[in-house]
Design a protein around this motif. Structure first.
Motif, PDB file in Angstrom:
ATOM      1  N   LEU A  90       0.856  -1.177   0.000  1.00 43.24           N
ATOM      2  CA  LEU A  90       0.000   0.000   0.000  1.00 43.24           C
ATOM      3  C   LEU A  90       0.899   1.236   0.000  1.00 43.24           C
ATOM      4  O   LEU A  90       1.694   1.422   0.917  1.00 43.24           O
ATOM      5  CB  LEU A  90      -0.895  -0.010   1.244  1.00 43.24           C
ATOM      6  CG  LEU A  90      -2.027   1.012   1.312  1.00 43.24           C
ATOM      7  CD1 LEU A  90      -3.047   0.758   0.208  1.00 43.24           C
ATOM      8  CD2 LEU A  90      -2.700   0.959   2.678  1.00 43.24           C
ATOM      9  N   SER A  91       0.769   2.052  -1.022  1.00 41.15           N
ATOM     10  CA  SER A  91       1.637   3.228  -1.127  1.00 41.15           C
ATOM     11  C   SER A  91       0.810   4.473  -1.410  1.00 41.15           C
ATOM     12  O   SER A  91      -0.214   4.391  -2.107  1.00 41.15           O
ATOM     13  CB  SER A  91       2.667   3.036  -2.245  1.00 41.15           C
ATOM     14  OG  SER A  91       2.037   3.055  -3.509  1.00 41.15           O
ATOM     15  N   PRO A  92       1.215   5.634  -0.896  1.00 41.11           N
ATOM     16  CA  PRO A  92       0.498   6.889  -1.179  1.00 41.11           C
ATOM     17  C   PRO A  92       0.427   7.197  -2.672  1.00 41.11           C
ATOM     18  O   PRO A  92      -0.602   7.653  -3.169  1.00 41.11           O
ATOM     19  CB  PRO A  92       1.327   7.937  -0.421  1.00 41.11           C
ATOM     20  CG  PRO A  92       2.016   7.176   0.660  1.00 41.11           C
ATOM     21  CD  PRO A  92       2.310   5.831   0.074  1.00 41.11           C
ATOM     22  N   ARG A  93       1.532   6.941  -3.390  1.00 42.62           N
ATOM     23  CA  ARG A  93       1.545   7.218  -4.830  1.00 42.62           C
ATOM     24  C   ARG A  93       0.529   6.348  -5.561  1.00 42.62           C
ATOM     25  O   ARG A  93      -0.212   6.830  -6.431  1.00 42.62           O
ATOM     26  CB  ARG A  93       2.949   6.982  -5.381  1.00 42.62           C
ATOM     27  CG  ARG A  93       3.056   7.229  -6.890  1.00 42.62           C
ATOM     28  CD  ARG A  93       4.470   7.016  -7.373  1.00 42.62           C
ATOM     29  NE  ARG A  93       5.394   7.973  -6.779  1.00 42.62           N
ATOM     30  CZ  ARG A  93       6.693   8.004  -7.038  1.00 42.62           C
ATOM     31  NH1 ARG A  93       7.224   7.106  -7.873  1.00 42.62           N
ATOM     32  NH2 ARG A  93       7.464   8.904  -6.469  1.00 42.62           N
ATOM     33  N   LEU A 124      -6.965   6.602  -7.283  1.00 40.91           N
ATOM     34  CA  LEU A 124      -8.079   7.501  -6.984  1.00 40.91           C
ATOM     35  C   LEU A 124      -8.384   8.393  -8.181  1.00 40.91           C
ATOM     36  O   LEU A 124      -9.558   8.607  -8.530  1.00 40.91           O
ATOM     37  CB  LEU A 124      -7.745   8.354  -5.758  1.00 40.91           C
ATOM     38  CG  LEU A 124      -8.908   9.152  -5.144  1.00 40.91           C
ATOM     39  CD1 LEU A 124     -10.008   8.221  -4.658  1.00 40.91           C
ATOM     40  CD2 LEU A 124      -8.399  10.020  -3.997  1.00 40.91           C
ATOM     41  N   LYS A 125      -7.347   8.910  -8.829  1.00 43.43           N
ATOM     42  CA  LYS A 125      -7.558   9.719 -10.039  1.00 43.43           C
ATOM     43  C   LYS A 125      -8.216   8.893 -11.134  1.00 43.43           C
ATOM     44  O   LYS A 125      -9.128   9.364 -11.823  1.00 43.43           O
ATOM     45  CB  LYS A 125      -6.222  10.272 -10.525  1.00 43.43           C
ATOM     46  CG  LYS A 125      -5.653  11.393  -9.665  1.00 43.43           C
ATOM     47  CD  LYS A 125      -4.329  11.896 -10.249  1.00 43.43           C
ATOM     48  CE  LYS A 125      -3.761  13.048  -9.423  1.00 43.43           C
ATOM     49  NZ  LYS A 125      -2.460  13.520  -9.962  1.00 43.43           N
ATOM     50  N   ALA A 126      -7.752   7.663 -11.291  1.00 42.30           N
ATOM     51  CA  ALA A 126      -8.340   6.784 -12.307  1.00 42.30           C
ATOM     52  C   ALA A 126      -9.804   6.510 -12.015  1.00 42.30           C
ATOM     53  O   ALA A 126     -10.634   6.459 -12.932  1.00 42.30           O
ATOM     54  CB  ALA A 126      -7.555   5.472 -12.369  1.00 42.30           C
ATOM     55  N   THR A 165      -5.410  -0.060  -5.131  1.00 43.56           N
ATOM     56  CA  THR A 165      -4.899   0.581  -3.922  1.00 43.56           C
ATOM     57  C   THR A 165      -5.997   1.278  -3.134  1.00 43.56           C
ATOM     58  O   THR A 165      -5.961   1.291  -1.897  1.00 43.56           O
ATOM     59  CB  THR A 165      -3.791   1.592  -4.286  1.00 43.56           C
ATOM     60  OG1 THR A 165      -2.848   0.961  -5.157  1.00 43.56           O
ATOM     61  CG2 THR A 165      -3.061   2.058  -3.042  1.00 43.56           C
ATOM     62  N   VAL A 166      -6.966   1.845  -3.828  1.00 43.37           N
ATOM     63  CA  VAL A 166      -8.075   2.505  -3.136  1.00 43.37           C
ATOM     64  C   VAL A 166      -8.878   1.483  -2.344  1.00 43.37           C
ATOM     65  O   VAL A 166      -9.269   1.730  -1.191  1.00 43.37           O
ATOM     66  CB  VAL A 166      -8.978   3.250  -4.143  1.00 43.37           C
ATOM     67  CG1 VAL A 166     -10.216   3.815  -3.441  1.00 43.37           C
ATOM     68  CG2 VAL A 166      -8.204   4.371  -4.823  1.00 43.37           C
ATOM     69  N   GLN A 167      -9.142   0.327  -2.933  1.00 49.61           N
ATOM     70  CA  GLN A 167      -9.866  -0.732  -2.220  1.00 49.61           C
ATOM     71  C   GLN A 167      -9.079  -1.204  -1.005  1.00 49.61           C
ATOM     72  O   GLN A 167      -9.653  -1.389   0.070  1.00 49.61           O
ATOM     73  CB  GLN A 167     -10.120  -1.911  -3.160  1.00 49.61           C
ATOM     74  CG  GLN A 167     -11.209  -1.680  -4.188  1.00 49.61           C
ATOM     75  CD  GLN A 167     -11.332  -2.857  -5.135  1.00 49.61           C
ATOM     76  OE1 GLN A 167     -10.376  -3.247  -5.802  1.00 49.61           O
ATOM     77  NE2 GLN A 167     -12.514  -3.439  -5.192  1.00 49.61           N
TER      78      GLN A 167
END
Length: 213
Positions: free
Chosen positions: A108-111, A117-119, A135-137
């Motif tokens: 899990l990474s911030p990037r 999230l943008k996608a 990653t959002v999930q």
């Protein structure tokens, strides 16, 4: 003489149907739906308990609460609490023992979170592989696990404040624990609302959680 071709065909058919592992194993589907039931019961009965001594200048409509009166709501709340705790411990134990927790929720990474999230906001987040969480999930599921833990801990302070003095102090006192309990409940309701909306947008994910495939 025809036995070998039939056997080969059967093997191919088996690989096409029966040998493919389910997206979600049976234990996961059962704990998921039991957890959903416990959350609904806890939230609705919790709203009735809140109405008896509100923190803010509003009350929840009786039609969306459970218990009929304070004592009845408390009984429902405790019953749902034990279901949530036992089911949650079982879920975390199996996830950890099988290694699924690390495979599905990490790394899990911030990037990666920002990119996914943008996608998602642009409608370009892929759902091609239901066995892989984006990653959002991962962040959302880890958040709700921690939120539920905090919800239960703050609830213990409200239920048995004298018996759990350390937890009470960590919460900042009894009254502070009430606010923590309320806002963790609100966060849980927000998660459920988004989770249901996403399931409706990608109905295949709901079928996977019902049938496993």
């Amino acid at each position: 003489m025809n036995a070998e071709p039939v056997r080969a065909g059967s093997v191919r058919a088996g690989k096409a149907t029966g040998d493919v592992p389910p997206v979600h194993p049976l234990w996961l589907r059962l704990t998921h739906w039991l957890n959903a039931l416990a959350v609904v019961l806890m939230v609705m009965s919790g709203w009735r308990i809140y109405n008896a001594s509100p923190l803010f200048d509003f009350r929840f409509a009786d039609e969306i609460t459970l218990g009929g009166w304070l004592a009845g709501a408390i009984l429902w709340h405790f019953a749902a609490m034990w279901l949530l705790v036992v089911n949650g411990v079982l879920y975390l134990s199996i996830n950890t023992a099988t290694g699924r927790l690390w495979r599905r929720f990490f790394p899990l990474s911030p990037r990666g979170f920002v990119a996914d999230l943008k996608a998602a906001f642009h409608g370009r987040l892929s759902h091609a592989d239901p066995r892989r969480y984006n990653t959002v999930q991962r962040a959302a599921y880890l958040f709700v696990i921690l939120d539920l833990v905090l919800l239960v801990v703050s609830g213990l302070v409200l239920w048995k404040s004298v018996q759990f003095p350390l937890l009470r102090e960590l919460m900042g006192g009894y009254e502070a624990a009430r606010y923590v309990h309320f806002f963790t409940m609100a966060a849980l309701v927000g998660f459920v609302a988004i989770h249901v909306a996403m399931a409706l947008l990608v109905p295949r994910s709901l079928l996977h959680m019902i049938r496993g495939r």
